[in-house]
Enzyme design. Structure first.
Site, mmCIF file in Angstrom:
data_model
loop_
_atom_site.group_PDB
_atom_site.id
_atom_site.type_symbol
_atom_site.label_atom_id
_atom_site.label_comp_id
_atom_site.label_asym_id
_atom_site.label_seq_id
_atom_site.Cartn_x
_atom_site.Cartn_y
_atom_site.Cartn_z
ATOM 1 N N ASP A 15 -3.379 2.497 -4.663
ATOM 2 C CA ASP A 15 -3.178 2.692 -6.102
ATOM 3 C C ASP A 15 -3.433 1.401 -6.871
ATOM 4 O OD1 ASP A 15 -2.400 5.153 -5.251
ATOM 5 O OD2 ASP A 15 -0.381 5.097 -6.099
ATOM 6 N N LEU A 87 4.110 -1.192 -7.670
ATOM 7 C CA LEU A 87 3.513 -0.318 -6.645
ATOM 8 C C LEU A 87 3.789 -0.870 -5.252
ATOM 9 C CD1 LEU A 87 -0.039 0.167 -8.271
ATOM 10 C CD2 LEU A 87 2.086 1.366 -8.785
ATOM 11 N N GLN A 90 6.742 -0.717 1.371
ATOM 12 C CA GLN A 90 6.429 -0.265 2.728
ATOM 13 C C GLN A 90 6.339 1.252 2.540
ATOM 14 O OE1 GLN A 90 5.747 1.352 5.600
ATOM 15 N NE2 GLN A 90 7.942 1.760 5.748
ATOM 16 N N THR A 134 8.477 8.801 -5.886
ATOM 17 C CA THR A 134 7.754 9.665 -4.957
ATOM 18 C C THR A 134 8.420 11.024 -4.757
ATOM 19 O OG1 THR A 134 7.327 9.919 -2.580
ATOM 20 C CG2 THR A 134 8.947 8.287 -3.166
ATOM 21 N N GLU A 136 8.859 12.235 -2.013
ATOM 22 C CA GLU A 136 9.719 12.101 -0.826
ATOM 23 C C GLU A 136 11.194 12.039 -1.229
ATOM 24 O OE1 GLU A 136 9.454 11.865 2.786
ATOM 25 O OE2 GLU A 136 7.726 13.020 2.124
ATOM 26 N N TYR A 158 12.634 5.670 3.819
ATOM 27 C CA TYR A 158 11.721 5.458 2.695
ATOM 28 C C TYR A 158 12.200 6.240 1.463
ATOM 29 C CZ TYR A 158 7.484 6.079 -0.172
ATOM 30 O OH TYR A 158 6.589 6.141 -1.213
ATOM 31 N N LYS A 162 13.640 4.756 -2.132
ATOM 32 C CA LYS A 162 12.987 5.070 -3.411
ATOM 33 C C LYS A 162 13.969 5.727 -4.388
ATOM 34 C CE LYS A 162 8.545 3.816 -3.007
ATOM 35 N NZ LYS A 162 7.755 3.093 -4.000
HETATM 36 P P1 NAP Z 1 -0.190 1.381 -0.120
HETATM 37 O O1 NAP Z 1 -1.657 1.624 -0.065
HETATM 38 O O2 NAP Z 1 0.596 1.346 1.133
HETATM 39 O O3 NAP Z 1 0.035 -0.003 -0.912
HETATM 40 C C1 NAP Z 1 1.273 -0.643 -0.944
HETATM 41 C C2 NAP Z 1 1.089 -1.998 -1.568
HETATM 42 O O4 NAP Z 1 2.361 -2.691 -1.530
HETATM 43 C C3 NAP Z 1 0.099 -2.911 -0.807
HETATM 44 O O5 NAP Z 1 -0.572 -3.708 -1.746
HETATM 45 C C4 NAP Z 1 1.026 -3.765 0.044
HETATM 46 O O6 NAP Z 1 0.474 -5.010 0.417
HETATM 47 C C5 NAP Z 1 2.155 -3.970 -0.956
HETATM 48 N N1 NAP Z 1 3.397 -4.436 -0.357
HETATM 49 C C6 NAP Z 1 4.056 -3.928 0.706
HETATM 50 N N2 NAP Z 1 5.189 -4.631 0.940
HETATM 51 C C7 NAP Z 1 5.219 -5.619 0.006
HETATM 52 C C8 NAP Z 1 6.106 -6.685 -0.260
HETATM 53 N N3 NAP Z 1 7.187 -6.891 0.474
HETATM 54 N N4 NAP Z 1 5.826 -7.502 -1.317
HETATM 55 C C9 NAP Z 1 4.723 -7.322 -2.056
HETATM 56 N N5 NAP Z 1 3.828 -6.340 -1.839
HETATM 57 C C10 NAP Z 1 4.078 -5.503 -0.822
HETATM 58 O O7 NAP Z 1 0.506 2.452 -1.069
HETATM 59 P P2 NAP Z 1 -0.136 3.353 -2.243
HETATM 60 O O8 NAP Z 1 -0.536 4.651 -1.652
HETATM 61 O O9 NAP Z 1 -1.095 2.555 -3.012
HETATM 62 O O10 NAP Z 1 1.155 3.646 -3.122
HETATM 63 C C11 NAP Z 1 1.537 2.772 -4.171
HETATM 64 C C12 NAP Z 1 3.013 2.960 -4.463
HETATM 65 O O11 NAP Z 1 3.267 4.313 -4.811
HETATM 66 C C13 NAP Z 1 3.937 2.665 -3.293
HETATM 67 O O12 NAP Z 1 5.121 2.128 -3.823
HETATM 68 C C14 NAP Z 1 4.217 4.021 -2.685
HETATM 69 O O13 NAP Z 1 5.458 4.005 -2.037
HETATM 70 C C15 NAP Z 1 4.227 4.880 -3.935
HETATM 71 N N6 NAP Z 1 3.809 6.264 -3.762
HETATM 72 C C16 NAP Z 1 2.661 6.573 -3.134
HETATM 73 C C17 NAP Z 1 2.261 7.885 -3.044
HETATM 74 C C18 NAP Z 1 0.967 8.277 -2.386
HETATM 75 O O14 NAP Z 1 0.835 9.455 -2.042
HETATM 76 N N7 NAP Z 1 0.018 7.378 -2.243
HETATM 77 C C19 NAP Z 1 3.058 8.899 -3.624
HETATM 78 C C20 NAP Z 1 4.213 8.529 -4.282
HETATM 79 C C21 NAP Z 1 4.587 7.212 -4.363
HETATM 80 P P3 NAP Z 1 -0.452 -5.165 1.745
HETATM 81 O O15 NAP Z 1 -1.807 -4.680 1.335
HETATM 82 O O16 NAP Z 1 -0.391 -6.611 2.020
HETATM 83 O O17 NAP Z 1 0.158 -4.312 2.809
HETATM 84 O O1 F7E Z 2 2.169 12.708 6.100
HETATM 85 C C1 F7E Z 2 2.355 15.258 8.711
HETATM 86 C C2 F7E Z 2 3.590 14.429 8.481
HETATM 87 O O2 F7E Z 2 1.971 10.239 6.337
HETATM 88 C C3 F7E Z 2 2.035 13.961 5.477
HETATM 89 C C4 F7E Z 2 3.105 8.403 1.402
HETATM 90 O O3 F7E Z 2 2.083 8.014 0.520
HETATM 91 O O4 F7E Z 2 3.207 10.589 0.438
HETATM 92 C C5 F7E Z 2 3.005 9.894 1.655
HETATM 93 O O5 F7E Z 2 3.989 10.252 2.615
HETATM 94 C C6 F7E Z 2 2.521 15.047 6.405
HETATM 95 C C7 F7E Z 2 3.889 14.789 7.027
HETATM 96 O O6 F7E Z 2 2.285 11.297 4.053
HETATM 97 C C8 F7E Z 2 0.334 13.560 11.171
HETATM 98 O O7 F7E Z 2 4.622 14.775 9.405
HETATM 99 C C9 F7E Z 2 1.063 15.565 10.850
HETATM 100 O O8 F7E Z 2 4.635 15.980 6.985
HETATM 101 O O9 F7E Z 2 0.132 11.533 5.170
HETATM 102 P P1 F7E Z 2 1.555 11.368 5.467
HETATM 103 P P2 F7E Z 2 3.804 11.471 3.607
HETATM 104 O O10 F7E Z 2 4.745 11.285 4.714
HETATM 105 O O11 F7E Z 2 3.888 12.769 2.866
HETATM 106 C C10 F7E Z 2 4.474 10.374 -0.198
HETATM 107 C C11 F7E Z 2 4.508 11.159 -1.488
HETATM 108 C C12 F7E Z 2 4.778 8.938 -0.353
HETATM 109 O O12 F7E Z 2 5.445 8.531 -1.311
HETATM 110 C C13 F7E Z 2 4.456 8.039 0.783
HETATM 111 O O13 F7E Z 2 4.383 6.678 0.352
HETATM 112 O O14 F7E Z 2 1.625 15.124 7.506
HETATM 113 N N1 F7E Z 2 1.516 14.800 9.812
HETATM 114 N N2 F7E Z 2 0.340 14.830 11.699
HETATM 115 C C14 F7E Z 2 1.066 13.549 9.987
HETATM 116 N N3 F7E Z 2 1.235 12.435 9.244
HETATM 117 C C15 F7E Z 2 0.642 11.297 9.677
HETATM 118 N N4 F7E Z 2 0.768 10.165 8.945
HETATM 119 N N5 F7E Z 2 -0.078 11.256 10.852
HETATM 120 C C16 F7E Z 2 -0.268 12.365 11.632
HETATM 121 O O15 F7E Z 2 -0.915 12.299 12.672
#
Ligand code: NAP
Ligand code: F7E
Length: 348
Positions: A15, A87, A90, A134, A136, A158, A162
């Site tokens: 993001d 953003l 972990q 999120t 979650e 996680y 959040k």
């Molecule tokens: P991501 O690709 O895992 O990126 C996370 C970012 O946070 C990376 O830049 C990472 O740095 C940085 N980070 C981790 N620990 C840190 C720390 N201790 N201090 C400073 N920076 C740190 O996640 P994303 O998918 O872009 O998501 C962005 C945000 O939205 C996250 O907070 C995630 O939990 C939330 N979110 C994501 C989703 C989704 O589906 N993608 C949905 C809902 C909420 P490095 O590159 O060094 O690891």
């Molecule tokens: O899993 C199932 C797993 O790891 C989705 C993060 O961005 O979205 C993300 O979290 C589903 C789960 O995403 C595998 O059990 C099956 O039910 O892609 P995921 P997540 O856990 O939904 C939320 C909104 C966030 O906020 C988080 O930061 O898929 N699943 N087989 C698997 N998942 C993974 N990773 N790997 C598998 O092999």
């Protein structure tokens, strides 16, 4: 007009990269916080990196960490941004069961550290704050579909961290009048998605299998259902939340859900691969046209507690923010596949 200044914690993530590009296009000066790491962690933003000696520089990186109060406070004080996007996290749910304390420190207290820095440096009236919440947090859902009024019921370290970040954001908004908004974003994916999240893992593996570079895809729970959107649409919603007339909380989602099995079927169809499924539970498998087993389940990818189903309702964001996503599941899959196919072409 004075250029707006944004500060992004988590700029190197999926993001962070999309949001940086979006804000630069809008004319912002963008500051990003990256962590020191022993291997490169800036691949997603390397294309917007700028010469540090250029006078026209509008994308500037700083070392910092949301688990380190002093670095957060120093950066906030130095930049005095108009908008902060938190953003940084972990962000892997399965990993949060293995590193629960660190996840709490970064994902929960990290948000507090930024909010407290805004307050400590007297920036309550100047700096707006976005918290990356999120779906979650809904965990084992108590209502279908989930909206801003649905109670949280998180099922992972996680999700729990959040929930803290969500409520501390609400608290600083109410107690100190900070413009602090929570986005409650459902899963959003893209070509830049981390490789251990299920969508990217599936797309990458099936492309590799098609080109003979991988034999099998191992997954966990095929029955889990998610509401998947495109990160490009979702970062626009983050920005819209901070331009709204008041701070508030917004659900961002597509309102459609698919199982992991559905997702694998959709990707294989686009790739022209015909799958035949057999078995149930951990024994479920998929075979290709040549009767080769290419998808299998492994226990290690199941979670100690699973979130079985998520589906959101983004009516509030659509009405108040006029948020209109461009993508659907099919254009998302197309985008992710075409990125992988380009890599295969370049490899040739
Ligand atoms: P991501 O690709 O895992 O990126 C996370 C970012 O946070 C990376 O830049 C990472 O740095 C940085 N980070 C981790 N620990 C840190 C720390 N201790 N201090 C400073 N920076 C740190 O996640 P994303 O998918 O872009 O998501 C962005 C945000 O939205 C996250 O907070 C995630 O939990 C939330 N979110 C994501 C989703 C989704 O589906 N993608 C949905 C809902 C909420 P490095 O590159 O060094 O690891
Ligand atoms: O899993 C199932 C797993 O790891 C989705 C993060 O961005 O979205 C993300 O979290 C589903 C789960 O995403 C595998 O059990 C099956 O039910 O892609 P995921 P997540 O856990 O939904 C939320 C909104 C966030 O906020 C988080 O930061 O898929 N699943 N087989 C698997 N998942 C993974 N990773 N790997 C598998 O092999």
């Amino acid at each position: 007009m004075k250029k707006k200044i944004a500060l992004i914690f988590g700029v190197t993530g999926q993001d962070g990269a999309y949001l940086s590009r979006f804000l630069l296009k809008k004319g912002y000066t963008v500051h990003g916080v990256k962590r020191r790491s022993s291997s490169l962690n800036t691949q997603r933003i390397d294309h917007i990196y700028q010469d540090p000696y250029s006078k026209k520089r509008n994308f500037i990186l700083h070392y910092g960490d949301v688990t380190d109060t002093l670095s957060v406070s120093t950066i906030v004080k130095k930049i005095k941004p108009d908008e902060i996007y938190n953003l940084a996290a972990q962000s892997h749910v399965a990993v949060s069961f293995e590193v629960p304390e660190y996840t709490g420190n970064a994902d929960a207290i990290g948000a507090l550290r930024i909010l407290e820095s805004i307050k400590f440096h007297g920036l309550e009236k100047k700096t707006k704050f976005y918290q990356a919440g999120t779906s979650e947090m809904f965990g084992k859902v108590l209502q279908v579909p989930q909206n801003e009024l649905t109670s949280f019921n998180p099922k992972s370290p996680y999700g729990v961290a959040k929930v803290y970040a969500h409520w501390i954001t609400v608290n600083y908004r109410e107690a100190y009048n900070i413009f602090a908004s929570n986005g409650i974003l459902f899963n959003h994916e893209s070509p830049l998605r981390g490789e251990t999240f299920v969508t990217k893992k599936v797309v990458k593996a099936l492309c590799n299998i098609k080109f003979g570079k991988q034999k099998k895809l191992f997954v966990g729970n095929l029955n889990a259902k998610r509401d998947w959107g495109h990160a490009e649409d979702y970062v626009q919603a983050m920005w819209k939340m901070l331009q709204f007339k008041r701070p508030d909380d917004f659900v961002i989602c597509t309102g459609k859900q698919y199982s992991i099995r559905d997702f694998i079927k959709m990707v294989s169809k686009v790739l022209g691969m015909k799958l035949r499924w057999t078995g149930k539970g951990i024994n479920e498998k998929a075979f290709d046209e040549n009767n080769r087993c290419i998808v299998e389940c492994r226990k290690k990818y199941f979670r100690p507690a699973e979130v079985d189903t998520l589906i959101g309702d983004a009516s509030k964001a659509k009405k108040l923010l006029k948020w209109k996503p461009k993508h659907n599941i099919h254009s998302l899959i197309k985008d992710m596949i075409s990125y992988e196919l380009d890599i295969h072409k370049n490899d040739k």
